[in-house]
Design an enzyme around this catalytic site. Structure first.
Site, PDB file in Angstrom:
ATOM      1  N   ARG A 135       0.834  -1.197   0.000  1.00 29.83           N
ATOM      2  CA  ARG A 135       0.000   0.000   0.000  1.00 29.83           C
ATOM      3  C   ARG A 135       0.865   1.241   0.000  1.00 29.83           C
ATOM      4  O   ARG A 135       1.839   1.326   0.757  1.00 29.83           O
ATOM      5  CB  ARG A 135      -0.891   0.047   1.261  1.00 29.83           C
ATOM      6  CG  ARG A 135      -2.187  -0.711   1.135  1.00 29.83           C
ATOM      7  CD  ARG A 135      -3.112  -0.050   0.116  1.00 29.83           C
ATOM      8  NE  ARG A 135      -4.326  -0.809  -0.111  1.00 29.83           N
ATOM      9  CZ  ARG A 135      -4.460  -1.830  -0.961  1.00 29.83           C
ATOM     10  NH1 ARG A 135      -3.454  -2.235  -1.687  1.00 29.83           N
ATOM     11  NH2 ARG A 135      -5.622  -2.434  -1.117  1.00 29.83           N
ATOM     12  N   GLU A 154      -3.483   7.624  -5.665  1.00 28.50           N
ATOM     13  CA  GLU A 154      -3.612   6.935  -6.956  1.00 28.50           C
ATOM     14  C   GLU A 154      -4.840   7.479  -7.668  1.00 28.50           C
ATOM     15  O   GLU A 154      -5.832   7.793  -7.003  1.00 28.50           O
ATOM     16  CB  GLU A 154      -3.744   5.426  -6.730  1.00 28.50           C
ATOM     17  CG  GLU A 154      -2.469   4.826  -6.111  1.00 28.50           C
ATOM     18  CD  GLU A 154      -2.547   3.324  -5.869  1.00 28.50           C
ATOM     19  OE1 GLU A 154      -3.550   2.699  -6.268  1.00 28.50           O
ATOM     20  OE2 GLU A 154      -1.603   2.771  -5.286  1.00 28.50           O
ATOM     21  N   HIS A 167      -0.421  -0.163  -9.783  1.00 23.25           N
ATOM     22  CA  HIS A 167      -1.215  -1.017  -8.891  1.00 23.25           C
ATOM     23  C   HIS A 167      -1.719  -2.281  -9.619  1.00 23.25           C
ATOM     24  O   HIS A 167      -2.917  -2.509  -9.746  1.00 23.25           O
ATOM     25  CB  HIS A 167      -2.399  -0.227  -8.299  1.00 23.25           C
ATOM     26  CG  HIS A 167      -2.924  -0.804  -7.018  1.00 23.25           C
ATOM     27  ND1 HIS A 167      -3.418  -0.038  -6.004  1.00 23.25           N
ATOM     28  CD2 HIS A 167      -3.049  -2.077  -6.587  1.00 23.25           C
ATOM     29  CE1 HIS A 167      -3.830  -0.806  -5.004  1.00 23.25           C
ATOM     30  NE2 HIS A 167      -3.610  -2.064  -5.349  1.00 23.25           N
TER      31      HIS A 167
HETATM   32  P1  NAD Z   1      -2.195 -10.322   5.535  1.00 21.30           P
HETATM   33  O1  NAD Z   1      -3.213  -9.770   6.456  1.00 21.30           O
HETATM   34  O2  NAD Z   1      -2.213 -11.782   5.246  1.00 21.30           O
HETATM   35  O3  NAD Z   1      -0.728  -9.962   6.081  1.00 21.30           O
HETATM   36  C1  NAD Z   1      -0.384  -8.735   6.655  1.00 21.30           C
HETATM   37  C2  NAD Z   1       0.655  -9.002   7.734  1.00 21.30           C
HETATM   38  O4  NAD Z   1       1.132  -7.749   8.214  1.00 21.30           O
HETATM   39  C3  NAD Z   1       0.102  -9.771   8.936  1.00 21.30           C
HETATM   40  O5  NAD Z   1       0.871 -10.945   9.168  1.00 21.30           O
HETATM   41  C4  NAD Z   1       0.251  -8.784  10.087  1.00 21.30           C
HETATM   42  O6  NAD Z   1       0.567  -9.418  11.322  1.00 21.30           O
HETATM   43  C5  NAD Z   1       1.398  -7.930   9.590  1.00 21.30           C
HETATM   44  N1  NAD Z   1       1.492  -6.641  10.265  1.00 21.30           N
HETATM   45  C6  NAD Z   1       0.495  -5.878  10.792  1.00 21.30           C
HETATM   46  N2  NAD Z   1       1.015  -4.780  11.349  1.00 21.30           N
HETATM   47  C7  NAD Z   1       2.358  -4.837  11.174  1.00 21.30           C
HETATM   48  C8  NAD Z   1       3.432  -3.998  11.540  1.00 21.30           C
HETATM   49  N3  NAD Z   1       3.239  -2.840  12.210  1.00 21.30           N
HETATM   50  N4  NAD Z   1       4.679  -4.370  11.187  1.00 21.30           N
HETATM   51  C9  NAD Z   1       4.900  -5.521  10.521  1.00 21.30           C
HETATM   52  N5  NAD Z   1       3.912  -6.368  10.168  1.00 21.30           N
HETATM   53  C10 NAD Z   1       2.659  -6.026  10.488  1.00 21.30           C
HETATM   54  O7  NAD Z   1      -2.307  -9.472   4.201  1.00 21.30           O
HETATM   55  P2  NAD Z   1      -1.761  -9.860   2.745  1.00 21.30           P
HETATM   56  O8  NAD Z   1      -2.834 -10.543   1.980  1.00 21.30           O
HETATM   57  O9  NAD Z   1      -0.445 -10.509   2.880  1.00 21.30           O
HETATM   58  O10 NAD Z   1      -1.620  -8.389   2.120  1.00 21.30           O
HETATM   59  C11 NAD Z   1      -0.535  -7.574   2.460  1.00 21.30           C
HETATM   60  C12 NAD Z   1      -0.686  -6.186   1.849  1.00 21.30           C
HETATM   61  O11 NAD Z   1      -0.690  -6.284   0.427  1.00 21.30           O
HETATM   62  C13 NAD Z   1      -1.985  -5.447   2.196  1.00 21.30           C
HETATM   63  O12 NAD Z   1      -1.677  -4.076   2.378  1.00 21.30           O
HETATM   64  C14 NAD Z   1      -2.842  -5.611   0.955  1.00 21.30           C
HETATM   65  O13 NAD Z   1      -3.812  -4.607   0.822  1.00 21.30           O
HETATM   66  C15 NAD Z   1      -1.772  -5.509  -0.111  1.00 21.30           C
HETATM   67  N6  NAD Z   1      -2.110  -6.073  -1.420  1.00 21.30           N
HETATM   68  C16 NAD Z   1      -1.732  -5.361  -2.521  1.00 21.30           C
HETATM   69  C17 NAD Z   1      -1.977  -5.878  -3.774  1.00 21.30           C
HETATM   70  C18 NAD Z   1      -1.596  -5.100  -5.002  1.00 21.30           C
HETATM   71  O14 NAD Z   1      -2.333  -5.139  -5.966  1.00 21.30           O
HETATM   72  N7  NAD Z   1      -0.481  -4.420  -5.015  1.00 21.30           N
HETATM   73  C19 NAD Z   1      -2.609  -7.118  -3.913  1.00 21.30           C
HETATM   74  C20 NAD Z   1      -2.966  -7.818  -2.770  1.00 21.30           C
HETATM   75  C21 NAD Z   1      -2.705  -7.275  -1.503  1.00 21.30           C
HETATM   76  C1  MLT Z   2      -5.788  -5.670  -2.678  1.00 22.41           C
HETATM   77  O1  MLT Z   2      -5.697  -5.103  -1.583  1.00 22.41           O
HETATM   78  O2  MLT Z   2      -6.358  -6.760  -2.812  1.00 22.41           O
HETATM   79  C2  MLT Z   2      -5.140  -5.033  -3.847  1.00 22.41           C
HETATM   80  O3  MLT Z   2      -5.049  -3.675  -3.724  1.00 22.41           O
HETATM   81  C3  MLT Z   2      -5.639  -5.514  -5.136  1.00 22.41           C
HETATM   82  C4  MLT Z   2      -6.650  -4.673  -5.841  1.00 22.41           C
HETATM   83  O4  MLT Z   2      -7.800  -4.712  -5.508  1.00 22.41           O
HETATM   84  O5  MLT Z   2      -6.280  -4.011  -6.767  1.00 22.41           O
END
Ligand code: NAD
Ligand code: MLT
Length: 312
Positions: free
Chosen positions: A233, A262, A280
């Site tokens: 993010r 964004e 993204h």
């Molecule tokens: P998840 O909930 O499985 O994992 C997040 C982890 O972060 C957890 O293990 C949690 O304990 C940890 N966490 C919370 N606070 C923390 C801190 N202060 N320091 C360190 N770790 C901490 O989530 P995920 O599915 O692995 O997603 C991770 C991130 O990726 C999210 O922000 C999600 O929105 C983003 N994401 C982005 C895309 C994209 O298109 N770029 C796609 C999917 C997910």
């Molecule tokens: C997510 O948090 O799942 C990602 O931002 C993916 C998206 O919806 O584009």
């Protein structure tokens, strides 16, 4: 009973099949409404399905008098005002697993592109420059990847990095010595990770505690020439501090899929040759988009028909 469902961000057509085949679901797809138009028309709808583009603010929620459920086709719910939704008795569901693999693969693609300067070299060649001097990269083998946030995506990235013969060190408040040992990784405090890593990738949610987690102070602790990846993010990394750290040569490169604002066009980080970026796209695969849309559509159908949801 009939329900009006609004889909306000592009979702996979195959993925919304559970909604299409359920009885009594009147589906409206409007992905170009302005926030004002959405606020004016939301009171017609029982369910709202979004990706990350639609900002479901307290203003919109206040006008959503019929709304019962918001489905987020993806992981992050930071585009939805959860407190406002809860106060109004609206349930919010997401799809936490459906895009994990795609986001992890995208992170690895960014890591490798960054290490070998592939986007920059490609850009030069497209401009008819055959330059083999500027684009000398570094190997990943025996380098240390620091993973901040070892949840679903962070853990998948760690496993793939080990496949590249990288050492992995991670910080996550829920990471235990036992789990780290099982995964064959080191673990420590945020400072340990910042100090030891050659590449740092963040995979936390964006929340109060993680906003600008990587800031000017954090950059000071890092190794000279560290490289940074953010496919989680915008906002986890302080973009001003990252800009300064790159200009001062503390940071050798950054790969960004996400930004504080964004769409990120005319962004000053994008003027730096050390920065590579995608708009993204972490979850933008056919497989992930179908999977997350199926998951939330199924939850919306179940909930409106009086059943349970899997991911409230
Ligand atoms: P998840 O909930 O499985 O994992 C997040 C982890 O972060 C957890 O293990 C949690 O304990 C940890 N966490 C919370 N606070 C923390 C801190 N202060 N320091 C360190 N770790 C901490 O989530 P995920 O599915 O692995 O997603 C991770 C991130 O990726 C999210 O922000 C999600 O929105 C983003 N994401 C982005 C895309 C994209 O298109 N770029 C796609 C999917 C997910
Ligand atoms: C997510 O948090 O799942 C990602 O931002 C993916 C998206 O919806 O584009």
């Amino acid at each position: 009973m009939a329900f009006n469902i609004l889909i306000s961000d592009p979702l996979s057509e195959e993925g919304i099949y559970p909604l299409r085949q359920a009885e009594g679901m009147n589906i409206v797809i409007e992905t170009d409404w302005s926030p004002e138009e959405l606020a004016n028309r939301i009171n017609d709808f029982d369910a709202l399905l979004v990706r990350s583009q639609t900002q479901v603010t307290s203003d919109i929620i206040a006008k959503a008098t019929k709304l019962k459920i918001i489905g987020r086709a993806g992981v992050g719910v930071d585009n939805i005002d959860l407190n406002a939704a809860t106060e109004q008795g609206i349930i919010v569901v997401n799809a936490p697993d459906g895009n994990t693999n795609s986001a992890a693969e995208h992170t690895m693609a960014m890591l490798m592109s960054l290490a070998r300067k592939i986007p920059q070299a490609f850009h030069a060649l497209k401009n008819n420059k055959w330059d083999r001097k500027t684009y000398v990269g570094v190997e990943l083998k025996n380098k240390t990847l620091g993973v901040i946030g070892l949840g679903r995506i962070g853990a998948e990235v760690a496993a793939r990095a080990q496949g590249q013969r990288m050492n992995v060190i991670a910080y996550d408040p829920f990471l235990t010595a036992e789990k780290a040992l099982k995964m064959g990784i080191d673990f420590g405090s945020v400072e340990d990770v910042l100090r030891k890593a050659d590449f740092i990738t963040v995979h936390t949610p964006l929340m109060k505690e993680t906003k600008h987690l990587i800031n000017a102070e954090a950059f000071k602790i890092m190794k000279d020439g560290v490289q940074i990846i953010n496919c989680a993010r915008g906002g986890i990394i302080d973009e001003e501090a990252l800009y300064d750290a790159i200009v001062s040569k503390k940071v050798a490169g950054a790969a960004l899929d996400v930004f504080e604002q964004e769409p990120a066009v005319n962004h000053k980080l994008l003027t730096l040759p050390e920065v590579i970026a995608t708009p993204h796209l972490g979850a933008s695969t056919i497989e992930a988009q179908e999977s997350v849309a199926v998951d939330v559509s199924q939850d919306v159908v179940n909930f409106l028909n009086g059943g349970l949801v899997r991911n409230p």
